[in-house]
Design a protein around this motif. Structure first.
Motif, PDB file in Angstrom:
ATOM      1  N   THR A   1       9.323   0.172   3.842  1.00 26.23           N
ATOM      2  CA  THR A   1       8.453   0.996   3.439  1.00 26.23           C
ATOM      3  C   THR A   1       9.403   2.644   3.059  1.00 26.23           C
ATOM      4  O   THR A   1      10.431   2.380   4.142  1.00 26.23           O
ATOM      5  CB  THR A   1       7.128   0.995   3.949  1.00 26.23           C
ATOM      6  OG1 THR A   1       7.484   0.708   5.383  1.00 26.23           O
ATOM      7  CG2 THR A   1       6.677   0.063   3.935  1.00 26.23           C
ATOM      8  N   ASP A   2       8.723   3.967   3.016  1.00 26.79           N
ATOM      9  CA  ASP A   2       9.743   5.285   3.227  1.00 26.79           C
ATOM     10  C   ASP A   2       9.395   5.164   5.137  1.00 26.79           C
ATOM     11  O   ASP A   2      10.799   5.603   5.215  1.00 26.79           O
ATOM     12  CB  ASP A   2       8.495   6.360   3.034  1.00 26.79           C
ATOM     13  CG  ASP A   2       8.344   6.288   1.779  1.00 26.79           C
ATOM     14  OD1 ASP A   2       8.889   5.260   1.204  1.00 26.79           O
ATOM     15  OD2 ASP A   2       7.395   7.081   1.460  1.00 26.79           O
ATOM     16  N   ASP A   3       9.189   4.396   5.873  1.00 21.28           N
ATOM     17  CA  ASP A   3       9.424   4.582   7.380  1.00 21.28           C
ATOM     18  C   ASP A   3      10.394   3.129   7.948  1.00 21.28           C
ATOM     19  O   ASP A   3      10.255   2.915   8.828  1.00 21.28           O
ATOM     20  CB  ASP A   3       7.569   5.151   8.649  1.00 21.28           C
ATOM     21  CG  ASP A   3       6.974   3.395   7.969  1.00 21.28           C
ATOM     22  OD1 ASP A   3       7.766   3.147   7.110  1.00 21.28           O
ATOM     23  OD2 ASP A   3       6.397   3.213   8.637  1.00 21.28           O
ATOM     24  N   TRP A   4      10.982   2.759   7.654  1.00 24.46           N
ATOM     25  CA  TRP A   4      12.252   1.095   7.258  1.00 24.46           C
ATOM     26  C   TRP A   4      10.858   0.198   7.580  1.00 24.46           C
ATOM     27  O   TRP A   4      11.469  -0.182   8.647  1.00 24.46           O
ATOM     28  CB  TRP A   4      13.405   2.032   8.140  1.00 24.46           C
ATOM     29  CG  TRP A   4      14.100   2.861   8.014  1.00 24.46           C
ATOM     30  CD1 TRP A   4      13.880   3.723   7.699  1.00 24.46           C
ATOM     31  CD2 TRP A   4      15.063   2.687   6.159  1.00 24.46           C
ATOM     32  NE1 TRP A   4      15.048   4.411   6.984  1.00 24.46           N
ATOM     33  CE2 TRP A   4      15.547   4.234   6.467  1.00 24.46           C
ATOM     34  CE3 TRP A   4      15.111   1.290   6.018  1.00 24.46           C
ATOM     35  CZ2 TRP A   4      16.593   3.953   5.049  1.00 24.46           C
ATOM     36  CZ3 TRP A   4      16.631   1.472   4.862  1.00 24.46           C
ATOM     37  CH2 TRP A   4      17.194   2.727   4.897  1.00 24.46           C
ATOM     38  N   GLN A   5       9.761  -0.247   7.416  1.00 22.01           N
ATOM     39  CA  GLN A   5       8.933  -1.122   8.014  1.00 22.01           C
ATOM     40  C   GLN A   5       9.252  -2.619   6.744  1.00 22.01           C
ATOM     41  O   GLN A   5       9.160  -1.824   5.260  1.00 22.01           O
ATOM     42  CB  GLN A   5       7.524  -0.513   8.685  1.00 22.01           C
ATOM     43  CG  GLN A   5       7.761   0.169   9.405  1.00 22.01           C
ATOM     44  CD  GLN A   5       8.532  -0.499  10.314  1.00 22.01           C
ATOM     45  OE1 GLN A   5       8.338  -1.658  11.316  1.00 22.01           O
ATOM     46  NE2 GLN A   5       9.109  -0.017  11.695  1.00 22.01           N
TER      47      GLN A   5
ATOM     48  N   ASP B   1       7.913  -3.965   3.764  1.00 23.64           N
ATOM     49  CA  ASP B   1       6.386  -4.048   2.740  1.00 23.64           C
ATOM     50  C   ASP B   1       6.294  -5.165   2.276  1.00 23.64           C
ATOM     51  O   ASP B   1       5.249  -5.447   2.674  1.00 23.64           O
ATOM     52  CB  ASP B   1       6.965  -2.447   1.939  1.00 23.64           C
ATOM     53  CG  ASP B   1       5.328  -2.444   1.230  1.00 23.64           C
ATOM     54  OD1 ASP B   1       4.382  -3.260   1.129  1.00 23.64           O
ATOM     55  OD2 ASP B   1       6.184  -1.768   0.104  1.00 23.64           O
TER      56      ASP B   1
END
Length: 231
Positions: free
Chosen positions: A25-29, A31
């Motif tokens: 994801t955009d926050d580096w989690q 997905d």
């Protein structure tokens, strides 16, 4: 890793090859993860009292017992396999999975979660390929069947439901009291219903056996459904 000891105890083999891609994801989690597999091969080995591998009559000779294709019953992917794992709900979506081997062919679609299965299995069976499982009762087995099953419920104790249509079957029993030969005279449809026993590894590290109920409905789609065999 959880299944490896149980597979070894059950004399099972598997081989997987392909590519796995992870998406963040955009926050580096994490997905989701997509697996594009070129090959899945699995085999289950059955042995006689002397420890020899039992295989279907007419099966090609094979000496590499570590190769899944050399097992008593073996299946391998017939086309590229596509699986998607979504991290948010911990769901594996089976987009494309076709397995075959020894006259058997199956297509599997649906979803699998840690607590719930929702899979559809369709395909065809060559009864001769099931001989290793039936050898204690029959000396020869042949015939064809089609199946359409739904696999639902928790992975540790799933429910199987659906139908199996026997188009042809010829069996030679080991016991002459049953008959010298059993031949199916006309196609017949059998329904598969729960219960099913656990399929997850048991406390002793072995794969426990499942169970299910087979019914013979008197009619299928408004037509008489009879089990008629000549002996």
């Amino acid at each position: 890793e959880r299944f490896v000891p149980a597979m070894r105890a059950a004399d099972a083999r598997a081989r997987v090859s392909g590519a796995v891609s992870a998406f963040l994801t955009d926050d580096w989690q994490l997905d989701f993860v997509r697996a594009q597999l070129g090959e899945i091969a699995a085999g289950l080995t059955l042995r006689d009292s002397a420890g020899r591998v039992v295989r279907a009559p007419g099966a090609a000779s094979c000496e590499d017992e570590d190769d899944p294709a050399c097992a008593s019953v073996a299946l391998a992917s017939q086309a590229p396999v596509s699986l998607v794992y979504t991290h948010a709900d911990q769901t594996v979506r089976v987009e494309s999975l076709a397995l075959g081997g020894g006259g058997q062919s199956f297509e599997i679609k649906g979803e699998a979660r840690l607590d719930r299965l929702a899979l559809e299995v369709t395909g065809g069976l060559d009864l001769g390929g099931l001989f290793p499982f039936l050898r204690s009762a029959f000396t020869e087995v042949s015939g064809r069947a089609d199946l359409a099953l739904a696999v639902t419920g928790p992975p540790a104790n799933p429910d199987f439901s659906g139908r199996v249509r026997l188009d042809a079957a010829e069996l030679i029993p080991r016991s002459p009291t049953v008959g010298t030969e059993l031949t199916l005279l006309e196609p017949v449809t059998l329904t598969i219903q729960p219960p099913i026993g656990p399929v997850m590894p048991g406390p002793d590290g072995r794969l426990p056996r499942g169970r299910f109920v087979v019914d013979l409905p008197p009619q299928v789609e408004g037509q008489p459904n009879r089990f008629r065999a000549r002996r």
